[in-house]
Structure formats: C-alpha cells, structure tokens
Scaffold this active site. Sequence first.
Site, PDB file in Angstrom:
ATOM      1  N   ALA A  15      53.259  26.440 -26.124  1.00 50.96           N
ATOM      2  CA  ALA A  15      53.045  27.693 -26.842  1.00 50.96           C
ATOM      3  C   ALA A  15      53.416  27.452 -28.297  1.00 50.96           C
ATOM      4  O   ALA A  15      54.184  26.538 -28.624  1.00 50.96           O
ATOM      5  CB  ALA A  15      53.898  28.820 -26.261  1.00 50.96           C
ATOM      6  N   GLU A  67      45.280  26.325  19.298  1.00 55.12           N
ATOM      7  CA  GLU A  67      45.006  25.910  20.671  1.00 55.12           C
ATOM      8  C   GLU A  67      44.281  26.992  21.456  1.00 55.12           C
ATOM      9  O   GLU A  67      43.353  26.712  22.237  1.00 55.12           O
ATOM     10  CB  GLU A  67      46.316  25.557  21.383  1.00 55.12           C
TER      11      GLU A  67
END
Length: 366
Positions: free
Chosen positions: A167, A57
Amino acid sequence: MSGFSSADYRCMARALQLARRGLYTAHPNPRVGCLLVQGDDVVGAGWHRRSGEAHAEINALADAGNSARGSTAYITLEPCSHHGKTPPCADALIDAGIATVIAAMEDPNPKVAGDGFAKLEDAGIEVRPGLLRDQAIALNEGFVSRVTRGRPFVRLKMAASLDGGTAMASGESQWITGEAARKDVQRLRAASGAILTGADTVLDDDPSLTVREWPADVGGRQPYRVVLDSELRTPPGARMLGLDGETIVYCARDANRNGLEQAGATVVTVAREGGRVDLAAALAELAGRGVNDVLVECGPTLAGALLDAKLVDELVIYQAPHIMGSETRGMATTPRWQQLAQRLSLDITDVRRIGSDLRITARPAS
C-alpha cells in the site's frame, strides 16, 4: 506404499477427484470421495457434499445398489464408526457386503482414529490403508489441523509490487494486482471457513470480505468474517456488518461492544498481557466453531504478528509487475526481527502466472 496395483492407484486417484467436488461445500466436515469397483467395472461413486447430508460412502452405495455386494471400496478417509448427524458409514459398508476397503488415510481425530477400520475388520472385511495418503491429507489440511492441533490451517494472502509494497504510505492499495488475481482470491475465499483481517484494514479499506464469485455450479454459505480488533475500533457502520453471513470481532477489552453487537456482530474477548488480542486463542475459538481453514487478508501489522507467532501455515503472495517506490507499506511489520538469523525461511511450493501477476505459494521451512 507397496502392495497396491496400478489399478488401485487409478481408482484411488478417481476417489480423490470425487472428494475435491466437496472443496467449497463440505466444511466443517472433511472432503471425502468413494469409488466402488467390481473387477474392472466401477459400480458406484459418491462424495460428501455438505455437513448433515449423506457421506461419500452412503452416496456411492446408493449409486451402486445391489452391485455393491462383493465390491472393493476405495475411500479417501477412514469410514466413520460413530453416530453424528448421520449413521456410521462403517455399518453401511458392512451391511452392503463390501469385500475390501482400500483407504487413503486414517481418521486424524485421535479420539476415533482406527475405530472404523477395526469395526470393518471385525466384520471380516479386508482393510488396506495408506494408498495416496499424502494427497488425501493435502486435500484436508484444515480438517487435520483442527482436530489434531486445535486450530485451523492459516493461509496468509498478500498482494505486493515487485519491490514489496502492499500500500502507499497513505493506505491506498486498490488495486495493486490485476482482475485475474483478484478473481483467483475468490477461489481461496470460497474454500475457507473464515476470512480474517485486522482493524486497520477495516478502517482503511472498509472491505466486504465475502465470496462474490462462487466456482461454477457451486453455492455455499459465506465464510465467517473475522476482525481482530484489540480496542474495538471497528465502526458499527462498517460495510461487512450489513451483509449476509456472520461477522466475529475479537477484542481485548469490552468497551464499545454494544454498538457492534447491535449492528449484528458477534464480539468475543480473548485478551493477553499488553492489552492485545491473543492470536492463538482467537484461532482456537474459531476451531471450536468448526472452522478448518482461515484465509488472512490484512495489513503489515497483523501479518507480522502472525508470522512472528509462527501461526501461518502457508503464504499466497500475488506479485504485480509494478515498482511502488520507497513511500509504501511493506508486507509484514516485525520489529522484533533485528538480525538476519531471525528471518523466516520459506519453501516455495508453487509459482504460476495469474493474468499479468505472479502467484507464489510458500510455506515456512521445516
């Protein structure tokens, strides 16, 4: 919400675009944008860049100058009404002579929610909240989570093959996905207040857990690097300990902490029964440090523990066009899930191609 014109929607959409400009820099504060409009003309625009700097603002008012008087302010979050690092934005809007405030959402903090709107209305300013509220909340899910639930928004990132391998059995995992996917992860890291992993990943991969590629024209501080390490197995020579930024290691007992602290780590004890790190307590402690969003990059043990504890808000899965076979590690280790009824159902919110891989975004079904 009814009562808003098509012009109102366009202006708030633009204010949200302004707010997104603080995506990588505003935390721990919310991302906020503000547009000042006189008739059909935009007279001021601003967004919140960094904590401690002017709010959206204030930047919009400075941009508008005297043209702000009598204008309508489109703001993505209720203006603050209290003194923090900066003065109250509600007071600045009143002093500038703003006629109407149209806001996307109320401040989610229950301690201050509604106070900014009340101050504006007491000064004779028309207040109309709720325009594009869902979009504003989505932009600040981490902030909303921190102030309402006392913990950050947790995003679990995984990279897997088509058959779910993350993995090889040896721990080898670099690289499953392509370069484009790995670059996309940098974007997720940059938008996070902390990057979290487990001790197994530190020992297997010795990761940096840093943002190596910031989005264009954006520079920010490195997110916290966080290791959940019940028995303090993280070596003092771990790569991440020699890098810019702060590394936090959460443990369940204090043995061996001196070496890590001398290497630069912050060591925090958050134990629960069984000698393991209390996951919820670790997340709450991160919230106390102002962390809104946590990106988790870990192995299947920690991933499974977080999922089992219902502490994951969103999954981002990069799926590579590979078959890794049977001698692999899976995506999540969940030994307590023994029946199909225990499975976690997900709502898929987005699927898109990233280079040669797919990025699947999903959330636990409500």
